[in-house]
Scaffold this active site. Sequence first.
Site, PDB file in Angstrom:
ATOM      1  N   GLY A 239      40.513 -51.766 183.432  1.00  0.00           N
ATOM      2  CA  GLY A 239      40.719 -51.089 182.158  1.00  0.00           C
ATOM      3  C   GLY A 239      41.106 -51.935 180.978  1.00  0.00           C
ATOM      4  O   GLY A 239      41.038 -51.465 179.833  1.00  0.00           O
ATOM      5  N   GLU A 275      41.328 -54.253 189.518  1.00  0.00           N
ATOM      6  CA  GLU A 275      39.871 -54.038 189.536  1.00  0.00           C
ATOM      7  C   GLU A 275      39.279 -54.212 188.137  1.00  0.00           C
ATOM      8  O   GLU A 275      38.722 -53.279 187.574  1.00  0.00           O
ATOM      9  CB  GLU A 275      39.569 -52.600 189.998  1.00  0.00           C
ATOM     10  CG  GLU A 275      40.089 -52.232 191.357  1.00  0.00           C
ATOM     11  CD  GLU A 275      40.007 -50.712 191.615  1.00  0.00           C
ATOM     12  OE1 GLU A 275      39.709 -49.939 190.686  1.00  0.00           O
ATOM     13  OE2 GLU A 275      40.238 -50.323 192.757  1.00  0.00           O
ATOM     14  N   PRO A 276      39.400 -55.384 187.543  1.00  0.00           N
ATOM     15  CA  PRO A 276      38.830 -55.546 186.201  1.00  0.00           C
ATOM     16  C   PRO A 276      37.312 -55.662 186.261  1.00  0.00           C
ATOM     17  O   PRO A 276      36.766 -56.282 187.170  1.00  0.00           O
ATOM     18  CB  PRO A 276      39.448 -56.864 185.717  1.00  0.00           C
ATOM     19  CG  PRO A 276      39.750 -57.628 186.962  1.00  0.00           C
ATOM     20  CD  PRO A 276      39.993 -56.630 188.063  1.00  0.00           C
ATOM     21  N   CYS A 346      11.812 -42.783 171.043  1.00  0.00           N
ATOM     22  CA  CYS A 346      11.553 -41.632 170.190  1.00  0.00           C
ATOM     23  C   CYS A 346      12.712 -40.652 170.123  1.00  0.00           C
ATOM     24  O   CYS A 346      12.560 -39.493 170.524  1.00  0.00           O
ATOM     25  CB  CYS A 346      10.309 -40.917 170.682  1.00  0.00           C
ATOM     26  SG  CYS A 346       8.953 -42.060 170.791  1.00  0.00           S
ATOM     27  N   GLU A 347      13.861 -41.104 169.722  1.00  0.00           N
ATOM     28  CA  GLU A 347      14.936 -40.183 169.384  1.00  0.00           C
ATOM     29  C   GLU A 347      15.905 -40.872 168.434  1.00  0.00           C
ATOM     30  O   GLU A 347      16.081 -42.090 168.502  1.00  0.00           O
ATOM     31  CB  GLU A 347      15.644 -39.622 170.610  1.00  0.00           C
ATOM     32  CG  GLU A 347      16.033 -40.566 171.690  1.00  0.00           C
ATOM     33  CD  GLU A 347      16.665 -39.801 172.856  1.00  0.00           C
ATOM     34  OE1 GLU A 347      17.754 -39.254 172.662  1.00  0.00           O
ATOM     35  OE2 GLU A 347      16.058 -39.758 173.936  1.00  0.00           O
ATOM     36  N   TYR A 375      28.536 -53.197 181.400  1.00  0.00           N
ATOM     37  CA  TYR A 375      27.925 -51.883 181.209  1.00  0.00           C
ATOM     38  C   TYR A 375      26.690 -51.969 180.293  1.00  0.00           C
ATOM     39  O   TYR A 375      26.422 -51.069 179.513  1.00  0.00           O
ATOM     40  CB  TYR A 375      28.969 -50.886 180.671  1.00  0.00           C
ATOM     41  CG  TYR A 375      30.213 -50.856 181.533  1.00  0.00           C
ATOM     42  CD1 TYR A 375      30.173 -50.314 182.803  1.00  0.00           C
ATOM     43  CD2 TYR A 375      31.427 -51.414 181.093  1.00  0.00           C
ATOM     44  CE1 TYR A 375      31.302 -50.314 183.619  1.00  0.00           C
ATOM     45  CE2 TYR A 375      32.556 -51.421 181.904  1.00  0.00           C
ATOM     46  CZ  TYR A 375      32.481 -50.871 183.168  1.00  0.00           C
ATOM     47  OH  TYR A 375      33.595 -50.884 183.972  1.00  0.00           O
TER      48      TYR A 375
HETATM   49  N1  LLP Z   1      38.194 -49.260 188.696  1.00  0.00           N
HETATM   50  C1  LLP Z   1      37.716 -48.004 188.608  1.00  0.00           C
HETATM   51  C2  LLP Z   1      38.095 -47.022 189.637  1.00  0.00           C
HETATM   52  C3  LLP Z   1      36.864 -47.647 187.544  1.00  0.00           C
HETATM   53  O1  LLP Z   1      36.395 -46.414 187.455  1.00  0.00           O
HETATM   54  C4  LLP Z   1      36.510 -48.618 186.573  1.00  0.00           C
HETATM   55  C5  LLP Z   1      35.610 -48.293 185.467  1.00  0.00           C
HETATM   56  C6  LLP Z   1      37.032 -49.920 186.715  1.00  0.00           C
HETATM   57  C7  LLP Z   1      37.874 -50.202 187.787  1.00  0.00           C
HETATM   58  C8  LLP Z   1      36.711 -51.023 185.767  1.00  0.00           C
HETATM   59  O2  LLP Z   1      37.181 -50.775 184.479  1.00  0.00           O
HETATM   60  P1  LLP Z   1      37.054 -51.902 183.352  1.00  0.00           P
HETATM   61  O3  LLP Z   1      37.989 -53.046 183.739  1.00  0.00           O
HETATM   62  O4  LLP Z   1      35.658 -52.339 183.321  1.00  0.00           O
HETATM   63  O5  LLP Z   1      37.488 -51.220 182.118  1.00  0.00           O
HETATM   64  N2  LLP Z   1      30.304 -47.418 180.881  1.00  0.00           N
HETATM   65  C9  LLP Z   1      31.538 -47.438 180.131  1.00  0.00           C
HETATM   66  C10 LLP Z   1      32.735 -47.855 180.974  1.00  0.00           C
HETATM   67  C11 LLP Z   1      32.905 -47.024 182.224  1.00  0.00           C
HETATM   68  C12 LLP Z   1      34.070 -47.448 183.067  1.00  0.00           C
HETATM   69  C13 LLP Z   1      34.066 -46.734 184.373  1.00  0.00           C
HETATM   70  N3  LLP Z   1      35.092 -47.139 185.285  1.00  0.00           N
HETATM   71  C14 LLP Z   1      31.366 -48.335 178.910  1.00  0.00           C
HETATM   72  O6  LLP Z   1      30.280 -48.868 178.699  1.00  0.00           O
HETATM   73  O7  LLP Z   1      32.296 -48.490 178.127  1.00  0.00           O
END
Ligand code: LLP
Length: 422
Positions: A239, A275-276, A346-347, A375
């Site tokens: 996160g 879990e980054p 096309c949107e 992502y």
């Molecule tokens: N752990 C879990 C259980 C998660 O659901 C996620 C992300 C992470 C770790 C990793 O989070 P991060 O460190 O990447 O913030 N598609 C969206 C982001 C979706 C995140 C989903 N879960 C975007 O493009 O902003």
Amino acid sequence: MDHFNYRNGHLYAEDVSVAEIAASVGTPFYVYSTATLVRHFKLFDDALDGLDHCICYAMKAASNQAILKTLGNLGAGMDVVSGGEYRRAISAGIPSEKIVFSGVGKTLEEIKLVLQNGIRQFNVESESELKHISSVASSMNTLAPIAIRINPDVDAQTHEKIATGKAENKFGIPLSRARDVYADAAKMPGIDIVGIDLHIGSQLTNLEPFEKAYQKLADLTQILKQDGHKITRLDLGGGLGIPYGSEQSAPPLPLEYGKMVKKVLGHLDCEIEIEPGRLIVGNAGILVSSVLCIKSGENRNFAILDAAMNDLIRPAMYEAYHDIVPIEQQNASRAEKVYDVVGPVCETGDTFAKERRMNELFENDLVAFRSAGAYGAVMSSEYNTRPLIPEVMVNKDRFSIIRKRPSYTEIIDRDIIPEWLK
Ligand code: LLP
């Protein structure tokens, strides 16, 4: 900090000219920097120095095996959310005892697959899922290591589509149910409690929500230990946000995050798992595209690129901001104009940037979307029968295609025409 910089006026990925990759691969494409990936992994590793810890990269952010292998070589584990991601991680050589299986709904087949091949732990999201895991594990005469995901009801102060820690979100079990659910879990056959899990959202730009949630986790850890449970591991989720260029203030650094984690959770004698995803790979990737057409509308200038929302959906889906920079720095001396930067789909939602002030663009100019590593490629689709774009990885002065552009035949031949239409 990343490794995409101008040298003599040309954008480089480490020691490779981006224009050179474009000439060889064709646009659009993603390119990742090994050095940036390594740097970001090490930042986290150093930030947690002194704590027993494991960094399980959330591979949903970018799951190409070249990325997984690069991180795996540094000792990273993986956070996976599907049987597909599990298979990919294994195929990239990640040891199964370093793979955490998260996700709100796991099928019986997926549970069986990982129990057969090994897993560090399941992060369990509901009582119903706990029962599924128990029944599969006991039918296989084995024990499933589990942590239960707690929903701490904390506002992550991020985009609503990626906030996961509020009571109204579908994730985890309510904190108020935790003691009962752990007590039930302890009695279930096939279940081996190893820890507690949480994840409150993505792209968090300050530490306060993390600290609030981790404080609740610390309190719960003590209660569950007193209840006699073996809590040896705390999974803090991912996160931590990255600077995209539109934030009010810079997101905290991993070092500050690590300090806070040590302060709030350091005394609990538990292994810390994080879990980054985004922070590891976000700034390690750019999307390179070229300008197809320039069009002046009634009251807008449109720059139409060869990349589209199917290649990078974040602006359409989350109103996300990505910096768009020229590959040739001399173009930055052109007069400024205001553009809507769009793709050919096309949107109207196929818009990367609205009313963006940029140096004048011309047909065939190359541009790069910065911070597109997380992502980006993983969320792309073949909408409009646009082939998935190539991914390239750079390592110092070398580059390699790590996913090639599929041929149209490969794409079209996947359709099956039923007998009655032949
Ligand atoms: N752990 C879990 C259980 C998660 O659901 C996620 C992300 C992470 C770790 C990793 O989070 P991060 O460190 O990447 O913030 N598609 C969206 C982001 C979706 C995140 C989903 N879960 C975007 O493009 O902003």
